[in-house]
Design an enzyme around this catalytic site. Structure first.
Site, PDB file in Angstrom:
ATOM      1  N   HIS A 105      -9.764   3.407 -17.991  1.00  0.00           N
ATOM      2  CA  HIS A 105      -9.460   4.694 -18.619  1.00  0.00           C
ATOM      3  C   HIS A 105     -10.555   5.069 -19.622  1.00  0.00           C
ATOM      4  CE1 HIS A 105      -4.825   5.204 -17.877  1.00  0.00           C
ATOM      5  NE2 HIS A 105      -5.511   5.109 -16.770  1.00  0.00           N
ATOM      6  N   GLU A 128     -32.729   1.864 -13.625  1.00  0.00           N
ATOM      7  CA  GLU A 128     -32.926   0.482 -13.188  1.00  0.00           C
ATOM      8  C   GLU A 128     -31.596  -0.228 -12.942  1.00  0.00           C
ATOM      9  OE1 GLU A 128     -35.505  -1.123 -12.339  1.00  0.00           O
ATOM     10  OE2 GLU A 128     -34.908  -3.229 -12.452  1.00  0.00           O
ATOM     11  N   HIS A 180      -9.256  11.313 -15.998  1.00  0.00           N
ATOM     12  CA  HIS A 180      -8.425  10.110 -15.955  1.00  0.00           C
ATOM     13  C   HIS A 180      -9.248   8.824 -16.124  1.00  0.00           C
ATOM     14  CE1 HIS A 180      -4.916   7.991 -13.593  1.00  0.00           C
ATOM     15  NE2 HIS A 180      -5.537   7.145 -14.386  1.00  0.00           N
TER      16      HIS A 180
HETATM   17 ZN    ZN Z   1      -4.737   5.233 -14.840  1.00  0.00          ZN
END
Ligand code: ZN
Length: 219
Positions: A105, A128, A180
């Site tokens: 999250h 890189e 989210h």
């Molecule tokens: Zn979640």
């Protein structure tokens, strides 16, 4: 020689250690996020939902059937429920052959998904650290799938299934979910940890570059 699979006790300890580590990085705070790892070809060890992830112990973990996510052994603490990510984790394991999947999250993942705009992929290049993703070079234009969020975590499963079948994202070990977070996977807990560290670095890098670009336009 065939790679010896670690004992389930060792895997449970390691999984809990990863949760504590991910918590300190801000990837599984506020009881969000999660992780699982395969115990064998048929079974998966999975974290519970709705708990402080840095406090999870081996006795809080569930064993589920990899094929369909059925709980085979609940956590010792019967008040716990298995991760909301269960069907998504199993889908990634079954369609990609992943041995472990984590769910983040992190704010950097949310902001990186924004950079895709209306497109279904975020392209990451000229870094890189791309080399830290299995099979990817620092010359790659690495396409990470981006899917819209849903009201409930498990409602993401169909989108995850669909996006994993799109050839453009075949090199990715990550799916970004708008507003989210992200799902990130690997062959085992160690590769999932490496991929999680690499992808979060890439998210921070593309966000910082975008900020710099915006700053130079305004300045
Ligand atoms: Zn979640």
């Amino acid at each position: 020689m065939k790679k010896k699979s670690p004992s389930s006790r060792k895997q449970a300890d390691q999984l809990c250690r990863w949760l504590r580590l991910f918590y300190t990085k801000g990837w599984v705070t506020g009881t969000g996020g999660g992780i699982c790892t395969a115990m064998g070809p048929e079974t998966v060890l999975m974290a519970p939902t709705g708990v402080h992830k840095e406090e999870v112990t081996p006795s809080d973990l569930f064993v589920v059937r990899r094929r369909d996510g059925t709980v085979l052994r609940p956590a010792r603490n019967r008040s716990l429920a298995v991760s909301e990510c269960n069907p998504i984790f199993c889908t990634v394991m079954n369609l990609r052959g992943a041995g472990s999947v984590m769910h983040s999250h992190a704010l950097s993942a949310v902001l990186a998904a924004d950079l895709a705009g209306p497109r279904d992929f975020l392209i990451i290049d000229e870094l890189e650290m791309l080399k830290g993703i299995r099979g990817v070079s620092n010359q790659a234009k690495h396409a990470v799938p981006v899917i819209p969020n849903t009201a409930r975590e498990r409602e993401l499963t169909d989108q995850v299934r669909r996006v994993l079948e799109v050839p453009a994202g075949a090199e990715s070990f990550c799916i970004l979910v708008r507003n989210h977070g992200a799902y990130i996977w690997g062959d085992d807990l160690w590769e999932t940890k490496r991929h999680a560290e690499i992808y979060h670095f890439l998210f921070e890098a593309v966000n910082a570059r975008q900020d710099r670009l915006r700053g130079s336009r305004e300045g």
